[in-house]
Scaffold this active site. Structure first.
Site, PDB file in Angstrom:
ATOM      1  N   ASN A  10      26.035  32.705  32.315  1.00 11.38           N
ATOM      2  CA  ASN A  10      26.680  33.182  31.031  1.00 11.38           C
ATOM      3  C   ASN A  10      28.177  32.074  31.127  1.00 11.38           C
ATOM      4  OD1 ASN A  10      29.230  34.459  29.574  1.00 11.38           O
ATOM      5  ND2 ASN A  10      29.073  36.074  31.043  1.00 11.38           N
ATOM      6  N   TRP A  11      28.427  31.676  30.414  1.00 15.15           N
ATOM      7  CA  TRP A  11      29.448  30.336  30.297  1.00 15.15           C
ATOM      8  C   TRP A  11      30.913  31.276  30.060  1.00 15.15           C
ATOM      9  CZ3 TRP A  11      26.136  25.477  28.263  1.00 15.15           C
ATOM     10  CH2 TRP A  11      24.999  25.266  28.470  1.00 15.15           C
ATOM     11  N   LYS A  12      30.498  32.279  29.716  1.00 15.88           N
ATOM     12  CA  LYS A  12      31.792  32.931  29.419  1.00 15.88           C
ATOM     13  C   LYS A  12      32.872  31.955  28.415  1.00 15.88           C
ATOM     14  CE  LYS A  12      31.958  35.069  33.356  1.00 15.88           C
ATOM     15  NZ  LYS A  12      32.483  37.019  34.439  1.00 15.88           N
ATOM     16  N   HIS A  96      28.440  43.747  28.388  1.00 12.12           N
ATOM     17  CA  HIS A  96      28.813  42.859  29.494  1.00 12.12           C
ATOM     18  C   HIS A  96      30.486  43.428  30.008  1.00 12.12           C
ATOM     19  CE1 HIS A  96      31.270  39.416  32.228  1.00 12.12           C
ATOM     20  NE2 HIS A  96      29.907  39.751  32.227  1.00 12.12           N
ATOM     21  N   GLU A  98      33.580  42.551  30.562  1.00  8.45           N
ATOM     22  CA  GLU A  98      34.258  41.822  29.646  1.00  8.45           C
ATOM     23  C   GLU A  98      34.964  42.025  28.204  1.00  8.45           C
ATOM     24  OE1 GLU A  98      33.406  37.675  31.120  1.00  8.45           O
ATOM     25  OE2 GLU A  98      34.571  38.965  32.628  1.00  8.45           O
ATOM     26  N   GLU A 168      26.528  44.246  37.338  1.00  8.64           N
ATOM     27  CA  GLU A 168      27.374  43.683  37.786  1.00  8.64           C
ATOM     28  C   GLU A 168      28.070  44.858  37.793  1.00  8.64           C
ATOM     29  OE1 GLU A 168      26.787  39.315  35.234  1.00  8.64           O
ATOM     30  OE2 GLU A 168      28.131  40.803  33.786  1.00  8.64           O
ATOM     31  N   GLY A 174      34.151  37.451  39.617  1.00  7.73           N
ATOM     32  CA  GLY A 174      35.523  36.308  38.679  1.00  7.73           C
ATOM     33  C   GLY A 174      36.150  37.266  40.681  1.00  7.73           C
ATOM     34  N   SER A 214      30.009  37.087  41.131  1.00  8.13           N
ATOM     35  CA  SER A 214      30.671  36.965  42.258  1.00  8.13           C
ATOM     36  C   SER A 214      29.105  35.915  43.005  1.00  8.13           C
ATOM     37  CB  SER A 214      31.406  36.828  43.402  1.00  8.13           C
ATOM     38  OG  SER A 214      32.584  37.379  42.645  1.00  8.13           O
ATOM     39  N   GLY A 235      28.208  33.917  36.569  1.00  7.54           N
ATOM     40  CA  GLY A 235      29.074  33.264  36.061  1.00  7.54           C
ATOM     41  C   GLY A 235      29.308  31.896  36.486  1.00  7.54           C
ATOM     42  N   GLY A 236      30.913  31.778  36.862  1.00  8.06           N
ATOM     43  CA  GLY A 236      31.167  30.679  37.222  1.00  8.06           C
ATOM     44  C   GLY A 236      30.931  29.747  38.153  1.00  8.06           C
TER      45      GLY A 236
HETATM   46  P1  13P Z   1      31.471  35.108  38.467  1.00 12.51           P
HETATM   47  O1  13P Z   1      29.479  35.035  39.110  1.00 12.51           O
HETATM   48  O2  13P Z   1      32.090  34.273  37.699  1.00 12.51           O
HETATM   49  O3  13P Z   1      31.359  36.267  39.391  1.00 12.51           O
HETATM   50  O4  13P Z   1      30.134  35.788  36.344  1.00 12.51           O
HETATM   51  C1  13P Z   1      30.487  37.072  37.249  1.00 12.51           C
HETATM   52  C2  13P Z   1      29.422  37.300  35.498  1.00 12.51           C
HETATM   53  O5  13P Z   1      30.234  37.725  34.647  1.00 12.51           O
HETATM   54  C3  13P Z   1      27.928  37.597  34.160  1.00 12.51           C
HETATM   55  O6  13P Z   1      27.941  37.719  33.535  1.00 12.51           O
END
Ligand code: 13P
Length: 251
Positions: A10-12, A96, A98, A168, A174, A214, A235-236
């Protein structure tokens, strides 16, 4: 029956167009020999089509990070399921954390988006997870039950074959605080039980449940070794081809 194994990035709200294309080219270069593992990337909406164009005929599928549930209309700023599909997306990320916690998306909204996904031949990857405060109060099981049941309201047994659930925990996203493999496995088992109660043992056993929060190259092995963890939503660490590939290629 072995379950699908899915590695999703997920590149957000990161990456310019140029950077997005470079990233997906880097991931493509390292995924020719990954066997049956499935890889999905979720670029920002404006880059979905150019990324999907590059991925056509490869092992990488593309998904959108969000969409509205109406097919079209006067909804300034929104993207419809039809547009997501037209852009070449196979998947949609729904619910998600967020979206839920920054943009106020409700369980009802999530459910409408799941229905809209199926109406438009898009496969939903449904995200669920508890807040830190909910975990500390012993509410994790109840929160997951509510989120999963509500998201799947009206989904048929046949449609369940196309559903992916991502657990999640909000406190792990994050933050660098990863759930222990045992904690994640227990939550995944609980999610499978909820699905079993409604759809039966066969559907529950076949459901891919991914962990997100994470995930990094140095903690993937422990997570992936767990019986109920069928892949990850990253994510990251999916923002660099090398680290995402290290995760995808976990032994
Ligand atoms: P991180 O891997 O950056 O914690 O993000 C997880 C995430 O929200 C994937 O959708």
């Amino acid at each position: 029956m072995p379950r699908r194994e899915i590695f999703a990035g997920n590149w957000k709200m990161y990456k310019t167009l140029h950077e997005a294309l470079d990233l997906v080219k880097g991931v493509l270069a390292g995924t020719s020999d990954i066997g049956g593992r499935e890889v999905v990337v979720f670029p920002p909406s404006p880059w979905a089509k150019p990324v999907a164009d590059l991925c056509r005929g490869t092992k990488i599928s593309v998904g959108a990070q969000n969409m509205y549930f109406e097919r079209e209309g006067a909804f300034t700023g929104e993207v419809s399921p039809l547009m997501v599909r037209d852009a070449g997306c196979r998947f949609i990320l729904v619910g998600h954390s967020e979206r839920r916690h920054v943009f106020g998306e409700t369980d009802d909204n999530v459910n409408k988006k799941v229905a809209a996904a199926f109406q438009n031949d898009i496969e939903p990857m449904i995200c669920v997870g508890e807040l830190l405060e909910e975990r500390e109060r012993g509410l994790t099981g109840a929160v997951l039950k509510r989120q999963v049941e509500k998201a799947l309201d009206g989904v048929s047994g046949d449609q369940m074959k196309k559903v992916v659930i991502a657990y999640e925990p909000v406190w792990a996203i994050g933050t660098g605080k990863v759930a222990t493999p045992e904690m994640a496995d227990e939550a995944h088992r609980h999610i499978r039980r909820i699905v079993k109660d409604r759809y039966g043992a066969g559907t529950a056993a076949a459901l891919p449940v991914l962990y997100g929060g994470s995930v990094k190259p140095d903690n993937i092995a422990g997570l992936y070794a767990m019986e109920n963890i069928d892949g990850v939503l990253v994510g990251g660490a999916s923002l660099k081809a090398d680290s995402f590939l290290d995760i995808i290629r976990v032994k």
